[in-house]
Scaffold this motif. Structure first.
Motif, PDB file in Angstrom:
ATOM      1  N   ILE A  81      26.500  21.988 -89.508  1.00  0.00           N
ATOM      2  CA  ILE A  81      27.017  23.333 -89.765  1.00  0.00           C
ATOM      3  C   ILE A  81      28.274  23.518 -88.935  1.00  0.00           C
ATOM      4  O   ILE A  81      28.480  22.811 -87.941  1.00  0.00           O
ATOM      5  CB  ILE A  81      25.944  24.397 -89.436  1.00  0.00           C
ATOM      6  N   GLY A  82      29.109  24.448 -89.334  1.00  0.00           N
ATOM      7  CA  GLY A  82      30.326  24.750 -88.597  1.00  0.00           C
ATOM      8  C   GLY A  82      30.127  25.924 -87.652  1.00  0.00           C
ATOM      9  O   GLY A  82      29.264  26.783 -87.884  1.00  0.00           O
ATOM     10  N   PRO A  83      30.898  25.997 -86.586  1.00  0.00           N
ATOM     11  CA  PRO A  83      30.744  27.089 -85.620  1.00  0.00           C
ATOM     12  C   PRO A  83      31.088  28.462 -86.191  1.00  0.00           C
ATOM     13  O   PRO A  83      30.599  29.481 -85.689  1.00  0.00           O
ATOM     14  CB  PRO A  83      31.705  26.709 -84.490  1.00  0.00           C
ATOM     15  N   ASP A  84      31.890  28.502 -87.227  1.00  0.00           N
ATOM     16  CA  ASP A  84      32.269  29.786 -87.819  1.00  0.00           C
ATOM     17  C   ASP A  84      31.422  30.149 -89.035  1.00  0.00           C
ATOM     18  O   ASP A  84      31.691  31.152 -89.707  1.00  0.00           O
ATOM     19  CB  ASP A  84      33.759  29.781 -88.182  1.00  0.00           C
ATOM     20  N   ASP A  85      30.380  29.357 -89.298  1.00  0.00           N
ATOM     21  CA  ASP A  85      29.456  29.695 -90.374  1.00  0.00           C
ATOM     22  C   ASP A  85      28.531  30.818 -89.906  1.00  0.00           C
ATOM     23  O   ASP A  85      28.220  30.929 -88.712  1.00  0.00           O
ATOM     24  CB  ASP A  85      28.616  28.479 -90.773  1.00  0.00           C
ATOM     25  N   PRO A  86      28.047  31.627 -90.831  1.00  0.00           N
ATOM     26  CA  PRO A  86      27.134  32.708 -90.462  1.00  0.00           C
ATOM     27  C   PRO A  86      25.796  32.162 -89.940  1.00  0.00           C
ATOM     28  O   PRO A  86      25.320  31.113 -90.388  1.00  0.00           O
ATOM     29  CB  PRO A  86      26.917  33.459 -91.777  1.00  0.00           C
ATOM     30  N   VAL A  87      25.203  32.898 -89.017  1.00  0.00           N
ATOM     31  CA  VAL A  87      23.892  32.530 -88.484  1.00  0.00           C
ATOM     32  C   VAL A  87      22.880  32.412 -89.619  1.00  0.00           C
ATOM     33  O   VAL A  87      22.029  31.513 -89.609  1.00  0.00           O
ATOM     34  CB  VAL A  87      23.443  33.547 -87.413  1.00  0.00           C
ATOM     35  N   GLY A  88      22.988  33.270 -90.607  1.00  0.00           N
ATOM     36  CA  GLY A  88      22.074  33.213 -91.750  1.00  0.00           C
ATOM     37  C   GLY A  88      22.137  31.891 -92.486  1.00  0.00           C
ATOM     38  O   GLY A  88      21.127  31.415 -93.019  1.00  0.00           O
ATOM     39  N   THR A  89      23.301  31.270 -92.515  1.00  0.00           N
ATOM     40  CA  THR A  89      23.437  29.959 -93.146  1.00  0.00           C
ATOM     41  C   THR A  89      22.654  28.914 -92.357  1.00  0.00           C
ATOM     42  O   THR A  89      21.991  28.046 -92.937  1.00  0.00           O
ATOM     43  CB  THR A  89      24.921  29.553 -93.254  1.00  0.00           C
ATOM     44  N   ALA A  90      22.709  28.995 -91.026  1.00  0.00           N
ATOM     45  CA  ALA A  90      21.947  28.064 -90.186  1.00  0.00           C
ATOM     46  C   ALA A  90      20.455  28.214 -90.443  1.00  0.00           C
ATOM     47  O   ALA A  90      19.731  27.225 -90.601  1.00  0.00           O
ATOM     48  CB  ALA A  90      22.270  28.291 -88.712  1.00  0.00           C
ATOM     49  N   VAL A  91      20.000  29.445 -90.515  1.00  0.00           N
ATOM     50  CA  VAL A  91      18.584  29.710 -90.794  1.00  0.00           C
ATOM     51  C   VAL A  91      18.198  29.121 -92.144  1.00  0.00           C
ATOM     52  O   VAL A  91      17.171  28.437 -92.275  1.00  0.00           O
ATOM     53  CB  VAL A  91      18.289  31.230 -90.745  1.00  0.00           C
ATOM     54  N   ALA A  92      19.012  29.352 -93.147  1.00  0.00           N
ATOM     55  CA  ALA A  92      18.715  28.848 -94.492  1.00  0.00           C
ATOM     56  C   ALA A  92      18.690  27.325 -94.524  1.00  0.00           C
ATOM     57  O   ALA A  92      17.805  26.724 -95.149  1.00  0.00           O
ATOM     58  CB  ALA A  92      19.743  29.384 -95.489  1.00  0.00           C
ATOM     59  N   LEU A  93      19.639  26.685 -93.851  1.00  0.00           N
ATOM     60  CA  LEU A  93      19.663  25.217 -93.809  1.00  0.00           C
ATOM     61  C   LEU A  93      18.431  24.660 -93.108  1.00  0.00           C
ATOM     62  O   LEU A  93      17.833  23.682 -93.570  1.00  0.00           O
ATOM     63  CB  LEU A  93      20.933  24.719 -93.109  1.00  0.00           C
ATOM     64  N   MET A  94      18.041  25.270 -91.994  1.00  0.00           N
ATOM     65  CA  MET A  94      16.843  24.802 -91.284  1.00  0.00           C
ATOM     66  C   MET A  94      15.608  24.950 -92.159  1.00  0.00           C
ATOM     67  O   MET A  94      14.762  24.053 -92.214  1.00  0.00           O
ATOM     68  CB  MET A  94      16.668  25.559 -89.971  1.00  0.00           C
ATOM     69  N   ARG A  95      15.527  26.055 -92.843  1.00  0.00           N
ATOM     70  CA  ARG A  95      14.386  26.313 -93.715  1.00  0.00           C
ATOM     71  C   ARG A  95      14.366  25.309 -94.876  1.00  0.00           C
ATOM     72  O   ARG A  95      13.340  24.683 -95.162  1.00  0.00           O
ATOM     73  CB  ARG A  95      14.490  27.738 -94.247  1.00  0.00           C
ATOM     74  N   THR A  96      15.486  25.135 -95.534  1.00  0.00           N
ATOM     75  CA  THR A  96      15.578  24.253 -96.698  1.00  0.00           C
ATOM     76  C   THR A  96      15.290  22.797 -96.349  1.00  0.00           C
ATOM     77  O   THR A  96      14.603  22.101 -97.092  1.00  0.00           O
ATOM     78  CB  THR A  96      16.981  24.357 -97.332  1.00  0.00           C
ATOM     79  N   HIS A  97      15.816  22.360 -95.209  1.00  0.00           N
ATOM     80  CA  HIS A  97      15.699  20.946 -94.837  1.00  0.00           C
ATOM     81  C   HIS A  97      14.589  20.672 -93.824  1.00  0.00           C
ATOM     82  O   HIS A  97      14.421  19.530 -93.394  1.00  0.00           O
ATOM     83  CB  HIS A  97      17.042  20.445 -94.298  1.00  0.00           C
ATOM     84  N   ALA A  98      13.844  21.712 -93.451  1.00  0.00           N
ATOM     85  CA  ALA A  98      12.728  21.593 -92.502  1.00  0.00           C
ATOM     86  C   ALA A  98      13.151  20.881 -91.218  1.00  0.00           C
ATOM     87  O   ALA A  98      12.537  19.914 -90.790  1.00  0.00           O
ATOM     88  CB  ALA A  98      11.536  20.895 -93.152  1.00  0.00           C
ATOM     89  N   VAL A  99      14.242  21.374 -90.612  1.00  0.00           N
ATOM     90  CA  VAL A  99      14.720  20.823 -89.343  1.00  0.00           C
ATOM     91  C   VAL A  99      14.781  21.937 -88.304  1.00  0.00           C
ATOM     92  O   VAL A  99      14.871  23.122 -88.649  1.00  0.00           O
ATOM     93  CB  VAL A  99      16.108  20.151 -89.475  1.00  0.00           C
TER      94      VAL A  99
END
Length: 143
Positions: A81-99
């Motif tokens: 993820i990029g530092p300027d991406d929204p926190v919600g994107t990080a949450v979604a990526l973790m959820r989707t990829h189970a990391v």
């Protein structure tokens, strides 16, 4: 609540070469008091190696941690993820990829890591996960 990954990530990167032994990686984790390292070939991230990876994918299988490489046990091609991406994107990526951790990459270079605990602290500072994320490591805990 934080809006961007940059506001919640742990800055800085601890990395090992792909050919580093698991013992070398584990010693670095102990010295740095962390539970994961990036596996990097030059500036390119090729994987994420956690203390759990070492335990479950190597030690539990009876593999000699002195002779097996970080590359062979790490999670390859991690989602970043990029530092300027929204926190919600990080949450979604973790959820989707189970990391539980995402390397943070800016201009092709790793600049930090955002963890589930980082997000918990930002989202709900009073939650149990946030408290655990803020706690100082005990260094010798067995629980």
């Amino acid at each position: 609540m934080a809006d961007f990954v940059r506001e919640v990530m742990t800055p800085g990167v601890v990395a090992v070469r792909p050919d580093a032994s698991l013992v070398e990686a584990a010693q670095l984790m102990r010295t740095q008091d962390i539970g994961d390292v990036l596996v990097a070939d030059g500036q390119r991230i090729v994987g994420v190696l956690t203390d759990r990876d070492i335990t479950v994918r190597a030690v539990a299988e009876g593999i000699d941690p002195l002779t097996v490489s970080a590359r062979s046990v790490c999670t390859p091609d991690p989602v970043v993820i990029g530092p300027d991406d929204p926190v919600g994107t990080a949450v979604a990526l973790m959820r989707t990829h189970a990391v539980r951790r995402l390397p943070v990459v800016e201009d092709g270079l790793p600049v930090g890591v955002v963890s589930l605990a980082d997000l918990a602290v930002a989202e709900d500072p009073d939650s149990a996960l946030a408290e655990i994320g803020r706690a100082e490591p005990t260094g010798g805990a067995t629980a």
